[in-house]
Design a protein around this motif. Structure first.
Motif, short mmCIF file in Angstrom:
data_model
loop_
_atom_site.label_atom_id
_atom_site.label_comp_id
_atom_site.label_asym_id
_atom_site.label_seq_id
_atom_site.Cartn_x
_atom_site.Cartn_y
_atom_site.Cartn_z
N LEU A 106 0.96 -1.25 0.08
CA LEU A 106 0.03 -0.08 0.14
C LEU A 106 0.87 1.33 0.08
CD1 LEU A 106 -3.00 -1.02 2.46
CD2 LEU A 106 -2.57 -1.29 0.06
N SER A 107 2.18 1.18 0.04
CA SER A 107 2.96 2.53 -0.03
C SER A 107 2.88 3.24 -1.35
CB SER A 107 4.53 2.12 0.23
OG SER A 107 5.10 1.22 -0.78
N THR A 108 2.42 2.56 -2.30
CA THR A 108 1.87 3.29 -3.56
C THR A 108 0.89 4.09 -3.59
OG1 THR A 108 0.64 1.45 -4.56
CG2 THR A 108 3.19 1.38 -4.91
N ASP A 109 0.04 4.00 -2.28
CA ASP A 109 -1.24 4.71 -2.37
C ASP A 109 -1.31 5.49 -1.14
OD1 ASP A 109 -1.85 3.06 -4.50
OD2 ASP A 109 -3.25 1.74 -3.35
N ASP A 110 -2.25 6.27 -0.87
CA ASP A 110 -2.77 7.06 0.25
C ASP A 110 -3.35 5.73 0.91
OD1 ASP A 110 -3.61 10.17 0.13
OD2 ASP A 110 -3.08 9.51 -1.87
N ASN A 111 -2.84 5.97 2.32
CA ASN A 111 -3.17 4.77 3.26
C ASN A 111 -3.38 5.08 4.56
OD1 ASN A 111 -0.55 3.78 4.57
ND2 ASN A 111 -0.04 4.19 2.50
N VAL A 112 -3.68 4.41 5.42
CA VAL A 112 -3.77 4.57 6.95
C VAL A 112 -3.59 3.22 7.54
CG1 VAL A 112 -5.47 6.57 7.22
CG2 VAL A 112 -6.34 4.16 7.18
N ASP A 546 11.07 10.00 -5.55
CA ASP A 546 11.95 9.33 -6.28
C ASP A 546 13.20 9.17 -5.57
OD1 ASP A 546 10.33 9.85 -8.22
OD2 ASP A 546 11.39 10.75 -9.72
N ARG A 547 14.20 8.18 -5.65
CA ARG A 547 15.26 7.79 -4.92
C ARG A 547 16.58 7.68 -6.10
NH1 ARG A 547 18.24 7.49 -0.15
NH2 ARG A 547 19.97 5.92 -0.43
N PHE A 548 17.74 8.30 -5.77
CA PHE A 548 18.66 7.99 -6.82
C PHE A 548 19.99 8.10 -6.23
CE2 PHE A 548 18.33 12.44 -5.26
CZ PHE A 548 19.90 12.87 -5.05
N GLU A 549 21.13 7.13 -6.63
CA GLU A 549 22.26 6.89 -6.05
C GLU A 549 23.57 7.01 -6.97
OE1 GLU A 549 22.30 3.20 -3.59
OE2 GLU A 549 20.63 3.71 -2.45
N VAL A 550 24.49 7.48 -6.44
CA VAL A 550 25.90 7.09 -7.26
C VAL A 550 26.95 6.76 -6.44
CG1 VAL A 550 27.70 8.33 -8.40
CG2 VAL A 550 25.18 9.35 -8.62
N ASN A 551 27.42 5.44 -6.80
CA ASN A 551 28.29 4.64 -5.83
C ASN A 551 29.33 4.31 -6.71
OD1 ASN A 551 26.27 4.71 -3.69
ND2 ASN A 551 25.23 2.73 -4.99
N PHE A 552 30.68 4.10 -5.84
CA PHE A 552 31.80 3.53 -6.21
C PHE A 552 32.03 2.27 -5.32
CE2 PHE A 552 36.58 3.15 -5.56
CZ PHE A 552 36.99 2.84 -6.66
N ASN A 588 9.03 7.06 -7.77
CA ASN A 588 7.97 6.92 -6.83
C ASN A 588 6.90 6.08 -7.37
OD1 ASN A 588 5.68 7.25 -5.17
ND2 ASN A 588 5.38 9.26 -5.94
N GLY A 589 6.82 4.87 -6.75
CA GLY A 589 5.78 3.73 -7.29
C GLY A 589 4.34 4.20 -7.09
N GLY A 590 4.03 5.30 -6.55
CA GLY A 590 2.64 5.93 -6.46
C GLY A 590 2.31 6.43 -7.89
N ARG A 591 3.19 6.74 -8.73
CA ARG A 591 2.63 7.39 -10.29
C ARG A 591 2.13 5.94 -10.81
NH1 ARG A 591 8.02 10.76 -12.06
NH2 ARG A 591 8.60 11.62 -9.98
N PRO A 592 1.17 6.43 -11.83
CA PRO A 592 0.29 5.46 -12.47
C PRO A 592 1.63 4.33 -13.30
CG PRO A 592 -0.68 7.61 -12.51
CD PRO A 592 0.52 7.84 -11.78
N LEU A 593 2.42 5.42 -14.03
CA LEU A 593 3.52 4.76 -14.81
C LEU A 593 4.74 5.09 -14.17
CD1 LEU A 593 4.17 2.89 -17.13
CD2 LEU A 593 4.38 4.99 -18.62
N SER A 594 5.65 4.11 -13.36
CA SER A 594 7.03 4.25 -12.85
C SER A 594 7.79 3.43 -13.41
CB SER A 594 6.66 4.04 -11.34
OG SER A 594 6.51 2.64 -11.01
N PHE A 595 9.18 3.78 -13.44
CA PHE A 595 10.47 3.23 -13.97
C PHE A 595 11.51 3.22 -12.77
CE2 PHE A 595 8.19 5.24 -17.47
CZ PHE A 595 8.09 3.86 -18.43
N ALA A 616 9.50 -1.69 -14.54
CA ALA A 616 8.47 -0.54 -14.91
C ALA A 616 7.09 -1.20 -14.59
CB ALA A 616 8.48 -0.53 -16.57
N ALA A 617 6.53 -0.38 -14.21
CA ALA A 617 5.02 -1.07 -13.62
C ALA A 617 3.94 0.07 -13.78
CB ALA A 617 5.03 -1.11 -11.96
N TRP A 618 2.89 -0.31 -14.33
CA TRP A 618 1.55 0.50 -14.69
C TRP A 618 0.40 0.13 -13.77
CZ3 TRP A 618 -2.91 -1.19 -17.55
CH2 TRP A 618 -3.93 -0.19 -17.69
N ARG A 619 -0.05 1.01 -13.11
CA ARG A 619 -1.05 0.81 -12.27
C ARG A 619 -2.43 1.37 -12.68
NH1 ARG A 619 3.51 1.38 -9.81
NH2 ARG A 619 4.00 -0.01 -8.15
N GLY A 620 -3.37 0.80 -13.36
CA GLY A 620 -4.40 1.11 -14.21
C GLY A 620 -5.85 1.33 -13.35
#
Length: 732
Positions: A106-112, A546-552, A588-595, A616-620
């Protein structure tokens, strides 16, 4: 509240006067057992019930008032708690609700989420959650960070929406909880609301950044519960199953095992021995409905750790833990009823007792497996409370095989001391264990000492292991015996509040994992067998989620023998150092289309390789979810070149919160096969289940005339089965 009569309507009656700041209790309103809630929330008692609405942000601005109002009320009768959460919303069109299936993320949605600590000891709790579509999610929490999301309780929820917000009405039967029966008990309680479009986390209590929803010692309390008893001390779950198994073939189409049809029946039972101690019994167990394990690309010399999915082992599973999950565990439940390849071994019967006796936590498990194994496995686990959240514990495990193989044993002690020092979290831990195996002299030992310092600006951790070469817990998991090991990290995570960045994440000092042979020293690099270091010059989370990383990274592996890394490619014994570069970006996985994208490249065992992961994920709109994942490694090594590919696709169609269809297809070129898993799940009433499952695998061997996707492959499956399983809940 009837389980078939939950009506979804607005809850305008929840408008109340603002509560006082820093309030710590909420009173449960007593209602007659004859009252049936239908979701309208217009009964007179809701208008006068006690309420709380003083929610504050944990994210993004710690301690600030929530930007959207939330109101919570609690009622009770002799059978259940009723908890109403009214979520006011200024932009209803932007509310996110893409999930319907039970136990979906449920982290992709509003939730309680609501948290109930029935013992009110600030050590364990049950968690119940929903989103604006009424999807059900639950979990069992214990210790400091043990969240068992695979636990399933018997409860219900109804959700409604209107122009001013959405409302969730929970019915939590007392049978789903654990508590001390008696007059006027109190339950630990907290509520968390997540607003997806703002990535805002609001809590009633424990909203500090070093606290959080699962810091039970900061939770509030439900009072005025009256005299509670746990009703119906016995639950029965009989099942009936029909199975058709296809004839199995090898990769060239030769028959290896004849197909068959059979039926099976069994029963699980849950007995409340006392209000705080529960017994589970299973007879003729079958887990045909469990989703297949996901394939992995394992380019190491060491075994891969798969999580437990079978329901009998899941409730209170954390109570049987001692060790470090994924590295060393005295009890790993997948050693019971599954062989080393993951194929089922029949469980003839099993039983568990778990719960509390005063300041003691107790866990007992015994299972007898049949078939070729014909063995008995047993576990005894005890823990004694220390201070506010700490404990000291012990475990013993036993495996008695057939045909005079003797008895294998293991045992251990552990201590966990979570502290708060000047407002910061600090958690020292220690465990020590030994095993006895017929034919192995003495009692080989293993131990780990560690300290964790998980806080918002700095997150630090360090640990030291020693695992003897002969250490082999019979129903446990050991990734690498015969070693010294140290792991640790130190993350610096400031919050710039600029350029759309919520929090940065730096590893100025490298994260590390160093392993030396048990006869060597971690202080001498020439004694290291493997080592991994990671620096993070830039990483973090954006305000949009969104999450980003640059690693060595810097790697070492020193295999003492030649090993196969991929089909037809071997790595000679030697000492290999190499450096790698890594980029990650996940939307962010809460978007209708996420990569999401992950790339790692550089030298590798004297050659070069590139790792690429794409998702990739599409939530219709709440009914359809389609996702795909591609993992690809291309390597050019002195001993040969290879390309490892793993492709997984998932289609989910949810008819409503109780009916779902999942289709999972995965392909891996290392074992040259494609596997299908289709599962239909219907919940006629809460507690009953109907499963229809189809599994099948086909070869992709290029030289086979029955290679998938050629239609001739359908007549020569590597394996296949069609299963129908019906489970009915009885409460005599």
């Amino acid at each position: 509240m009837t389980k078939t009569g939950l009506t979804l309507v607005a809850a305008s009656c929840l408008v109340t006067m603002p509560a006082l700041a820093q309030r710590t209790t909420i009173r449960a309103t007593a209602i007659p057992t004859a009252v049936t809630l239908d979701g309208k929330l217009d009964e007179p008692f809701w208008a006068t019930a006690d309420s709380i609405d003083d929610f504050r942000q944990r994210e993004p601005i710690e301690g600030s008032p929530a930007t959207e109002r939330t109101v919570v009320k609690v009622a009770r009768d002799g059978e259940a708690l009723y908890i109403v959460v009214r979520c006011y919303e200024s932009h209803m069109r932007r509310v996110r609700a893409s999930q319907l299936r039970r136990d979906a993320d449920l982290s992709t949605d509003d939730n309680v989420r609501i948290l109930i600590d029935g013992f009110n000891d600030r050590r364990s709790a049950f968690v119940f959650a929903t989103n604006p579509s009424g999807a059900q999610w639950d979990a069992q929490f214990s210790g400091v960070d043990d969240l068992n999301e695979n636990w399933n309780g018997i409860w219900d929820v109804a959700v409604s929406r209107d122009s001013a917000g959405w409302t969730a009405e929970f019915r939590i039967p007392l049978l789903a909880l654990r508590f001390h029966a008696g007059p006027n008990p109190e339950f630990g309680f907290n509520v968390r609301r997540f607003i997806r479009r703002k990535n805002e986390e609001d809590l009633w209590r424990s909203y500090g950044r070093t606290q959080g929803f699962y810091r039970l010692n900061y939770a509030g309390t439900i009072t005025d519960l009256g005299g509670l008893r746990r009703p119906r001390n016995l639950e029965l779950y009989p099942y009936a199953l029909g199975r058709g198994v296809e004839t199995e073939h090898d990769s060239v189409g030769r028959e290896t095992r004849a197909g068959y049809l059979n039926g099976k029946a069994g029963v699980d039972a849950k007995l409340g021995i006392t209000p705080t101690l529960t017994a589970d019994v299973t007879v003729n167990t079958d887990f045909a409905q469990v989703e297949a394990d996901q394939q992995v690309i394992n380019l190491t010399r060491f075994p891969f750790f798969f999580p437990e999915k079978r329901e009998f082992f899941l409730e209170s599973s954390g109570q049987f833990d001692l060790g470090t999950p994924g590295r060393v565990q005295l009890f790993y439940s997948r050693r019971v009823g599954l062989d080393t390849s993951g194929a089922p071994v029949p469980i003839v019967a099993g039983g568990r007792i778990y719960g509390r006796l005063g300041r003691w936590k107790l866990g007992l498990l015994d299972a007898h497996t049949g078939g070729a194994e014909n063995a008995n496995d047993a576990v005894v686990r005890v823990q004694h409370d220390l201070f506010e959240r700490s404990y000291i514990g012990a475990i013993g495990t036993l495996h008695a095989g057939s045909r005079g193989q003797g008895v294998e044993r293991a045992g251990g002690l552990d201590i966990d001391l979570p502290l708060v020092v000047r407002g910061a979290n600090l958690e020292p831990k220690l465990w020590i264990a030994g095993s006895q195996t017929p034919g192995v002299p003495g009692t080989p030992m293993a131990w780990r000492i560690s300290t964790d310092n998980p806080n918002d600006l700095f997150d630090n951790f360090v640990s030291l292991y020693r695992i003897a070469a002969g250490f082999a817990p019979p129903i446990g998991f050991v990734r690498r015996p015969g070693i010294w090991e140290t792991t640790g990290h130190s993350n610096f995570m400031p919050r710039p509040h600029t350029l759309g960045i919520r929090q940065l994440d730096f590893k100025i000092l490298p994260e590390w994992d160093i392993i030396a042979n048990e006869s060597g020293s971690l202080g001498r690099s020439r004694d290291w067998q493997t080592a991994w270091f990671e620096w993070r010059p830039l990483g973090g989370d954006r305000d949009n989620g969104d999450r980003f990383e640059v690693n060595f990274q810097r790697w070492l592996d020193a295999p003492s023998d030649t090993f196969s890394i991929f089909r037809g490619v071997k790595i000679p014994a030697g000492r290999y150092w190499w450096s790698r570069y890594e980029l990650q970006y996940f939307m962010n996985g809460g978007r209708p289309l996420s990569f999401g994208a992950f790339a790692n490249w550089g030298p590798f065992y004297g050659g070069h390789s590139t790792d690429l992961e794409l998702s990739a994920a599409w939530r219709g709109g709440g009914h359809v979810i389609v996702s795909t994942d591609l993992v690809r490694t291309t390597a050019y090594l002195p001993g040969g070149s290879f390309t490892a590919v793993l492709f997984a696709n998932r289609l989910e169609y949810d008819f409503d919160p109780r009916t779902s269809l999942l289709a999972f297809v995965q392909y891996g070129n290392e074992n040259k096969r494609v596997d299908f898993n289709v599962r239909f799940h219907w919940i006629p009433v809460i507690g009953d289940d109907v499963f229809v499952v189809w599994n099948s695998g086909y070869t992709t061997e290029p030289l086979s005339q029955f290679r998938f996707p050629d239609t001739r492959a359908l007549s020569r499956p590597l394996n296949g089965a069609f299963v129908v399983k019906v489970v009915h809940r009885l409460t005599p």
